[in-house]
Design an enzyme around this catalytic site. Sequence first.
Site, PDB file in Angstrom:
ATOM      1  N   LYS A 520       0.820  -1.212   0.000  1.00  0.00           N
ATOM      2  CA  LYS A 520       0.000   0.000   0.000  1.00  0.00           C
ATOM      3  C   LYS A 520       0.852   1.260   0.000  1.00  0.00           C
ATOM      4  CE  LYS A 520      -3.460  -0.196  -0.545  1.00  0.00           C
ATOM      5  NZ  LYS A 520      -4.030  -0.395  -1.912  1.00  0.00           N
ATOM      6  N   ARG A 611       6.035   4.715   2.652  1.00  0.00           N
ATOM      7  CA  ARG A 611       4.908   5.618   2.930  1.00  0.00           C
ATOM      8  C   ARG A 611       4.826   5.860   4.428  1.00  0.00           C
ATOM      9  NH1 ARG A 611      -1.341   4.212   1.112  1.00  0.00           N
ATOM     10  NH2 ARG A 611      -2.298   6.219   1.713  1.00  0.00           N
ATOM     11  N   SER A 619      -4.430   2.338   5.226  1.00  0.00           N
ATOM     12  CA  SER A 619      -4.721   1.918   3.860  1.00  0.00           C
ATOM     13  C   SER A 619      -4.719   0.396   3.742  1.00  0.00           C
ATOM     14  CB  SER A 619      -3.692   2.530   2.914  1.00  0.00           C
ATOM     15  OG  SER A 619      -3.939   2.127   1.583  1.00  0.00           O
TER      16      SER A 619
END
Length: 844
Positions: A520, A611, A619
Amino acid sequence: MKVCGAAVARLLLFWWVASAGKVRVRRGVPREHPGVIYAVVAEGFQKAHVRAAACTWMRFVPRLHVVVVTEKNETSGLEGFRACQFRAVQHVRVKNVVDVTLVLSHVRELVSRWKSEKWRGWVIVVQAYTLVRPQKLAYLLHTRPEEFGAYSGRTVNASQSPYLGFLPHVSHEHGILIRFDALLQAQMPTEDADFRAAEFGAAMVANALWDDGVGPTSNDRFLSSDRARDEEENAVTWGPLDPDEILAASARLWPTLRARWRYERRPPPRVTFAVLVRESRAADAVKDIRATWGARRAVSFFVGDDVATAFVNDDSVVGLRLAPRPVIEDTFYDASLTKADEWNAWLRHKVKEVVRSLNTTSADWVVLVDDDTYVEADRLIAAISTFPNPDEPVAVGRKFARRSNEGGPLLGGGPGIAMSRAALGLAQNCGNFPIISATVPGGDGWLGQCFRSVGVRVYGDWRFKSFPRHAYATLQSRYASFHRMKAGGGTPHIPSCRRPVYHWTTTACLPHYTIIGAQKAGTTSLHYFLGQHPKVRLPWKKELNFWGSPRKPPIDVGVRGFIFKYLKAFPPPVDEVVYGESSPDYLVGPPRLIKNMMRFVPDMKLVVSLREPADRTVSAYYNKLADGTVHRHLNVADPRLDSEIPDYKPPTLDDLASAVNSTLSSCPDHARHFTMLETGDCYVNPFVLHGYYARYLKRWLGFYPRRNLWIVDFDDLQNSPATLMRDLSDFLGLHAFKFSTEHVYNTRNNRGVHPIGSQPRVGGIVSTVSKSLIEKREPTRVDSMTLGILRYYFHRPDAELRRFLENEGFRMPRWLDPPRANQNQDPPPRAGTFFWPWRRHFGR
């Protein structure tokens, strides 16, 4: 005078012994340099090689620093040292010189007797056909030791030697350099190991060193003989070389050196070739071999009587009285690889009949080869001419060492087995033998057992190759035979990709890069963005997960799986393409997964997208919630979907965050945390722990070099994808290309293209959505306290990640700002309460 003379002699002897540990080096290297021990491995027929080395480069090495390694009852040219005024030399005898682990074990034992365990010198194992520059090597080890590490040479891996399947290791053909302290710590294989060729022994040295955290350092100064003439100024070793080539190269390197001996080649012997032809394709094999390497050579083809009837007017095709060929359900490759008893018994009988059919008076040597072997006949004949005369019972080929008590070495038959006429005459009296080897069980195994029973000496020669380890076009100038090439022995197809790999008749291309994570973090977009490049080829699906995943324990990958499952997932080779895949589960995989990859693709480029971990956790959770796979993700042993479990209600993100907060209160040390298929003291669900990037990146860099890793900032992928793709293309060695980044892939806003509980359809038009539409949609709402717990959990992991990236010289992601990353001194929350350090993030 006699007393004075004796005293002077004693002083000179004392000085000579005391100076034996010093290395004669060029200017700039102090005499107290610890030095290098040279272990020179020599087969029985390499007397000319040993003499050439003793008369050239060994004259620059202290006498006690040369260890000649031979087999028992062999001298291998030791008299050549006396001819070259080289009177003192260490001599070690081993069972079989092709076993590098055995050689190193004996050399280590010898050196330990007269060197302290604290000695910081080096040991280099070189073949008798390898030329060394001792002065250059000693100088570089003193001035640039970082170039060599603790274990250095020309590295190869399982894809270059697909018969092996070992970790990356240093090739024995160009020299294996090991620091003595690392050699002392290595646990070498035991004496009762099974058959192995020289490549096996070299690979197992690497395995022993890997267990102590010592990996191979590839060094361009260890050259093959093809490159040495142009690059010999920077080389420290190169080979393989013939004796006259050693003398010629030495004359160029040391013009003042006067070698007192010249190598004279014997006249070429008379050689005939006996080809074992598969009955199912006899016509094609005979035609192909005659059109290629068999032209203008004495070649005979051996098949069963029932097939030979089709060649009535062809005297070169010989019929054999054979039992019916076994009917097998597998392919020829599978049947041979699995070593079925019925199949191997039939092969043994065929080879025995071939040997009995050969004429012992028509040639000096007979070479037995398979029909899928390509032979450089002139070079093979030149190699045979260095052996003893044909009236001595001698056989040569690709040698396998037998270290158990069941017997001596055997020869692998694929690349060819050369027999002198005396050896052939003895072999024709052999009967049947039981199968004692799982490595050499067929006709070549029978022939090896026959040689042992009648007293034929078996030698190994580097020119007999089981397969090419690089493109055939570069290898053909050195080696004499190539097994497992194009069926019928024809010139093989050479793929024009960057990293070709050969295995039997299969040709494929190694992947150039892999996007290994994080989940993700935009990996699907990166995957398909790169797929737009005209020189990039993607596999038939994203996320192959061939090497394993957090929910799929990695297994030991074999050659067959790598060739026929992994590489077959990619398109056929085309001109100068780059192959790549994306499996974001790899990042959080166990060490065994990484070790599997290292065995076959150690030069792989690795791409990791990072991220902000709290956002990534959110997410990832909603991703699995949409798929209906939350239960499967939390319970690796239960593959059921959420909808398949009666009355099952997936835990909310708030529930998972609360559990993490409780774990952190009772177990504040992140190093003790674990999740699926890991070990530890304190469980943390994978949605959260997989954001502990520093832990997993350190694991990967424990195997792969830093230069192979590229870190992508997820914020850059969102805000400036064009610039990011340009930089990523430079890292992968791709030419400039304008990528279309107007579509993003596999977001939670477009996961509705597939029903909940089914496999997602990512990639292509159906799973892309315009970026402008996504920006107008409202993101999933997350409770502020839940988000605070997650961000608090990642305080220390983020600080650890920042230190790691700084130490390794990586660019810092935007989300990993200094104020947040340095907040690693906040006290842990008390049990039953919640600490609120995250408020500063909401106030910005």
